[in-house]
Design a protein around this motif. Structure first.
Motif, short mmCIF file in Angstrom:
data_model
loop_
_atom_site.label_atom_id
_atom_site.label_comp_id
_atom_site.label_asym_id
_atom_site.label_seq_id
_atom_site.Cartn_x
_atom_site.Cartn_y
_atom_site.Cartn_z
N ASP A 60 13.29 0.83 -42.96
CA ASP A 60 14.01 0.28 -44.12
C ASP A 60 15.51 0.20 -43.86
O ASP A 60 16.16 -0.81 -44.17
N ARG A 107 4.92 -3.51 -43.65
CA ARG A 107 5.06 -3.65 -45.11
C ARG A 107 6.51 -3.50 -45.56
O ARG A 107 6.95 -4.17 -46.48
N ALA A 108 7.24 -2.62 -44.88
CA ALA A 108 8.66 -2.44 -45.23
C ALA A 108 9.44 -3.73 -44.98
O ALA A 108 10.30 -4.11 -45.77
N ARG A 115 8.21 -6.80 -45.01
CA ARG A 115 7.80 -7.78 -46.04
C ARG A 115 8.51 -7.49 -47.36
O ARG A 115 8.91 -8.40 -48.08
N ALA A 116 8.68 -6.20 -47.65
CA ALA A 116 9.29 -5.84 -48.94
C ALA A 116 10.75 -6.28 -49.02
O ALA A 116 11.29 -6.42 -50.12
N THR A 117 11.38 -6.51 -47.89
CA THR A 117 12.78 -6.98 -47.92
C THR A 117 12.86 -8.45 -48.32
O THR A 117 13.93 -8.94 -48.66
N SER A 144 -2.08 -4.76 -41.94
CA SER A 144 -1.21 -5.68 -42.69
C SER A 144 -0.91 -6.89 -41.81
O SER A 144 -0.65 -6.72 -40.61
#
Ligand code: GCO
Length: 495
Positions: free
Chosen positions: A203, A261-262, A264-266, A342
């Motif tokens: 992150d 996933r981190a 993608r979350a951005t 993922s």
């Protein structure tokens, strides 16, 4: 607990013989003389004395092919104590007596942390279109958790900006084995929590560099951590514990999925995937027993990682071999495989050597090796590996993020390094990659291991893997013959 019934040949050194597989161990020893083996059922090796192809027979690559070279942080940066960097497991391991050749450490390495601007100019001179490097977790979070160390992030920002200024695409690996020592002290990759700490670190890095790095790689060669770090013990953290090893495999895969996933979350546009070293596993003879043994060996070498990341399940034969009481099988929780699988944007493949599996589940050598005795030189293995991934897992974009060999390079008094063996090796492996592209493999880039001579883990500085020679006493860089050759290949976009 049940122990895996088979041995797994670790990279970088021969495994210690075990009572579990005396036959395989004996074959390993006998096979040291590769020429003495009967290779009649196999293809001939590529003719390494063949002249360069004429322009009429040139192998032209796709127009936007990503010609690259690769490095990793601990192997080149040095500056072990600069700007707030914390300790990693490789600092601890390499400083412990008897762990590395000549007691070498990465304290100084190729001093890239201080010389990165000059190294960027060398990359430009080489004509690179892509540079694959890794980010040192203990520079970003010295203790593996908590607030970011801005000076560490700034270094990578300067590096990435410098790449863009020179028209080179950055490809950043988040983890190339330098786990913060504090996290090792808290259990290392045996601890599920470390996978979540990795996602926190990812992150931080995505927030700082996500706008400037188009391609991310999560975990470099989880298999090597498993086999060398936890089976043979000749890499950090130096353990010999099969039951721990496969739990580590699961947590490294989980860390990979959490980092995907981190990203993608951005909401950013960066692409991401894992970096797996894949070894084609061929039966050593025509017997059904060898075929069966090679199949299970392939499970441990390749499918454990490929299947979980790309299909969302671990291979049944490997899970059965590990047994229901193994720490790995007990450590898989509901939802883990959804995280691990993922969706990814590309798969990074690292190819160095084939493996030949005996009916007893041991290995034999079939082809001459490089200076790295674990590496048999077999260019067709590159073709087999790339086509196998496409055949078995579909047309996911591929990048080769490592391929190369160590050669006994010497800097002559007139300043030349004649590594013709590297030219031959790269030409043959690139020709195999070209053949795979021609047969439909979506290979988008190729990175030579390595840009620079560097710290080759337990082998210290003795093996030289670079296109560019590093004279360690002066830190002078010299283009080897292979670098001049590679520059021409890039300029021609053809072999
Ligand atoms: C690996 C690593 C590199 C090595 C290279 C040569 O594949 O082991 O990614 O760090 O130095 O492969 O052994």
């Amino acid at each position: 607990m049940s122990t895996p019934t088979r041995r797994h040949l670790p990279r970088h050194a021969a495994p210690p013989a075990t009572a579990a597989d005396p036959a395989g161990a004996a074959l390993d020893a006998e096979a040291l003389d590769a020429e003495a083996l009967d290779g009649s059922q196999l293809d001939e090796p590529a003719d390494r004395t063949a002249p360069a192809p004429s322009p009429a027979t040139r192998l032209t690559f796709p127009p936007d092919f990503g010609w690259g070279a690769a490095t990793s942080a601990y192997q080149i940066e040095g500056a072990a104590k600069d700007d707030g960097r914390g300790e990693s497991v490789w600092d601890t391991y390499s400083r412990a007596p008897g762990r590395t050749r000549n007691g070498d450490t990465g304290d100084v390495a190729a001093d890239h942390y201080h010389r990165y601007a000059d190294d960027l100019d060398l990359m430009r001179d080489l004509g690179l279109r892509s540079y694959r490097f890794s980010i040192s977790w203990p520079r970003i979070q010295p203790d593996g958790t908590g607030a970011a160390n801005q000076r560490g992030l700034d270094f990578y920002r300067r590096l990435v900006d410098g790449l863009h200024e020179r028209g080179i695409a950055p490809m950043a690996t988040l983890f190339h084995w330098d786990l913060p020592q504090t996290l090792q002290d808290a259990g290392g990759w045996e601890s599920r929590d470390v996978a979540y700490r990795f996602a926190d670190y990812a992150d931080i890095v995505f927030a700082a560099l996500g706008d400037r790095v188009p391609v991310w790689l999560t975990v470099n060669e989880p298999k090597t951590v498993v086999q060398n770090g936890y089976l043979s013990g000749h890499h950090a953290p130096g353990r010999q514990d099969p039951d721990a090893a496969y739990l580590v495999a699961h947590h490294l895969q989980l860390a990979h999925g959490l980092a995907v996933r981190a990203l993608r979350a951005t909401g950013g546009t960066g692409r991401i995937g894992p970096a797996f070293n894949l070894h084609p596993c061929y039966p050593a003879d025509d017997s059904p027993a060898a075929a069966e043994a090679a199949r299970l060996y392939d499970g441990y070498e390749n499918r454990l990682y490929l299947d979980s990341a790309l299909t969302g399940s671990y291979p049944a034969d490997v899970l059965a071999d590990l047994g229901p009481d193994s720490r790995m099988v007990r450590g898989i929780r509901d939802g883990d495989l959804e995280i691990i699988s993922s969706p990814i944007d590309l798969l990074a493949v690292q190819y160095y050597t084939p493996l030949y599996i005996t009916p007893a589940g041991g290995t034999v050598r079939r082809w001459p090796t490089s200076e790295a005795e674990w590496q048999q030189i077999y260019p067709d293995g590159m073709y087999d590996t790339l086509t196998r991934v496409t055949r078995d897992y579909g047309p996911i974009p591929l990048t080769v993020t490592e391929n190369g060999l160590p050669t006994p390079d010497v800097l002559t008094p007139d300043g030349a390094v004649e590594d013709s063996g590297r030219v031959t090796f790269l030409r043959d492996h690139l020709a195999a990659a070209h053949r795979a592209i021609s047969d439909g493999v979506p290979l988008e880039s190729f990175h030579v291991w390595s840009l620079l001579d560097n710290f080759e883990w337990a082998e210290g500085y003795e093996q030289r893997w670079g296109l560019i020679y590093v004279d360690y006493p002066t830190q002078r860089r010299v283009f080897k013959r292979s670098a001049h050759w590679y520059r021409q290949v890039i300029a021609d976009n053809a072999l």
